[in-house]
Design a protein around this motif. Structure first.
Motif, PDB file in Angstrom:
ATOM      1  N   LYS A 108       0.844  -1.189   0.000  1.00  0.00           N
ATOM      2  CA  LYS A 108       0.000   0.000   0.000  1.00  0.00           C
ATOM      3  C   LYS A 108       0.884   1.244   0.000  1.00  0.00           C
ATOM      4  O   LYS A 108       2.013   1.213   0.463  1.00  0.00           O
ATOM      5  CB  LYS A 108      -0.922   0.009   1.208  1.00  0.00           C
ATOM      6  N   LYS A 109       0.328   2.342  -0.517  1.00  0.00           N
ATOM      7  CA  LYS A 109       1.071   3.587  -0.556  1.00  0.00           C
ATOM      8  C   LYS A 109       1.050   4.244   0.822  1.00  0.00           C
ATOM      9  O   LYS A 109      -0.020   4.410   1.409  1.00  0.00           O
ATOM     10  CB  LYS A 109       0.506   4.540  -1.606  1.00  0.00           C
ATOM     11  N   LEU A 110       2.234   4.588   1.323  1.00  0.00           N
ATOM     12  CA  LEU A 110       2.369   5.131   2.663  1.00  0.00           C
ATOM     13  C   LEU A 110       3.035   6.497   2.657  1.00  0.00           C
ATOM     14  O   LEU A 110       3.780   6.838   1.736  1.00  0.00           O
ATOM     15  CB  LEU A 110       3.226   4.204   3.540  1.00  0.00           C
ATOM     16  N   LEU A 111       2.780   7.229   3.723  1.00  0.00           N
ATOM     17  CA  LEU A 111       3.530   8.434   4.047  1.00  0.00           C
ATOM     18  C   LEU A 111       4.336   8.102   5.287  1.00  0.00           C
ATOM     19  O   LEU A 111       3.781   7.622   6.280  1.00  0.00           O
ATOM     20  CB  LEU A 111       2.584   9.603   4.342  1.00  0.00           C
ATOM     21  N   VAL A 112       5.653   8.317   5.222  1.00  0.00           N
ATOM     22  CA  VAL A 112       6.536   8.036   6.350  1.00  0.00           C
ATOM     23  C   VAL A 112       7.169   9.350   6.777  1.00  0.00           C
ATOM     24  O   VAL A 112       7.827  10.019   5.978  1.00  0.00           O
ATOM     25  CB  VAL A 112       7.632   7.009   5.970  1.00  0.00           C
ATOM     26  N   LEU A 113       6.966   9.734   8.035  1.00  0.00           N
ATOM     27  CA  LEU A 113       7.570  10.932   8.591  1.00  0.00           C
ATOM     28  C   LEU A 113       8.820  10.509   9.344  1.00  0.00           C
ATOM     29  O   LEU A 113       8.761   9.622  10.206  1.00  0.00           O
ATOM     30  CB  LEU A 113       6.592  11.642   9.525  1.00  0.00           C
ATOM     31  N   LYS A 160       9.492  13.890   4.700  1.00  0.00           N
ATOM     32  CA  LYS A 160       8.278  13.122   4.450  1.00  0.00           C
ATOM     33  C   LYS A 160       8.506  12.291   3.197  1.00  0.00           C
ATOM     34  O   LYS A 160       8.766  12.830   2.133  1.00  0.00           O
ATOM     35  CB  LYS A 160       7.089  14.064   4.248  1.00  0.00           C
ATOM     36  N   LEU A 161       8.427  10.964   3.329  1.00  0.00           N
ATOM     37  CA  LEU A 161       8.640  10.062   2.205  1.00  0.00           C
ATOM     38  C   LEU A 161       7.328   9.387   1.848  1.00  0.00           C
ATOM     39  O   LEU A 161       6.543   9.029   2.732  1.00  0.00           O
ATOM     40  CB  LEU A 161       9.688   9.006   2.555  1.00  0.00           C
ATOM     41  N   LEU A 162       7.095   9.215   0.550  1.00  0.00           N
ATOM     42  CA  LEU A 162       5.924   8.508   0.066  1.00  0.00           C
ATOM     43  C   LEU A 162       6.395   7.336  -0.778  1.00  0.00           C
ATOM     44  O   LEU A 162       7.387   7.449  -1.496  1.00  0.00           O
ATOM     45  CB  LEU A 162       5.055   9.418  -0.797  1.00  0.00           C
ATOM     46  N   GLY A 163       5.705   6.217  -0.717  1.00  0.00           N
ATOM     47  CA  GLY A 163       6.053   5.068  -1.545  1.00  0.00           C
ATOM     48  C   GLY A 163       5.268   3.837  -1.139  1.00  0.00           C
ATOM     49  O   GLY A 163       4.547   3.837  -0.137  1.00  0.00           O
ATOM     50  N   VAL A 185      12.116   6.456  12.048  1.00  0.00           N
ATOM     51  CA  VAL A 185      10.698   6.584  11.735  1.00  0.00           C
ATOM     52  C   VAL A 185       9.944   7.174  12.924  1.00  0.00           C
ATOM     53  O   VAL A 185      10.049   6.687  14.052  1.00  0.00           O
ATOM     54  CB  VAL A 185      10.094   5.217  11.360  1.00  0.00           C
ATOM     55  N   VAL A 186       9.193   8.238  12.665  1.00  0.00           N
ATOM     56  CA  VAL A 186       8.347   8.849  13.685  1.00  0.00           C
ATOM     57  C   VAL A 186       6.910   8.401  13.503  1.00  0.00           C
ATOM     58  O   VAL A 186       6.222   8.075  14.466  1.00  0.00           O
ATOM     59  CB  VAL A 186       8.418  10.398  13.606  1.00  0.00           C
TER      60      VAL A 186
END
Length: 107
Positions: free
Chosen positions: A21-26, A32-35, A76-77
């Motif tokens: 699934k597509k995530l947002l990682v802070l 902010k990373l998306l993938g 990862v926060v």
């Protein structure tokens, strides 16, 4: 050995329900990373496919493509699923999309 399916861990803190699934990682440094989440381990180390870094300035944003990206879990926060880009697009306007140009394809 039996592996838990995403249905088995719906009340858990496992990332199994976020696979593919597509995530947002802070991250801790504020990036902010998306993938797409392709893999993770017990330390929250994660592999994102088609990752990009989203830079937000005021009400504008820019996506910087990163490709396949490995994130160390201690950085990862927050991790959250991107359900619909509609909500994000209503608050921010894109101002650029950076892409790498391969020198063998140009001129």
């Amino acid at each position: 050995m039996s592996w838990a399916s995403p249905e088995d861990v719906h009340l858990s803190t496992s990332l199994a329900s976020y696979l593919d699934k597509k995530l947002l990682v802070l991250l801790r440094d504020g990036r902010k990373l998306l993938g797409l989440l392709r893999s993770f381990d017990q330390f929250a180390n994660a592999v994102l496919e088609g990752a990009c870094e989203r830079v937000i300035v005021g009400d504008l944003y820019c996506d910087i493509p990163l490709g396949l990206y490995i994130i160390r879990g201690e950085n990862v926060v927050l991790i959250g699923e991107l359900v619909c880009a509609f909500y994000f697009e209503n608050f921010y306007r894109p101002f650029c999309v950076l892409a790498y140009v391969r020198s063998d394809l140009v001129g």
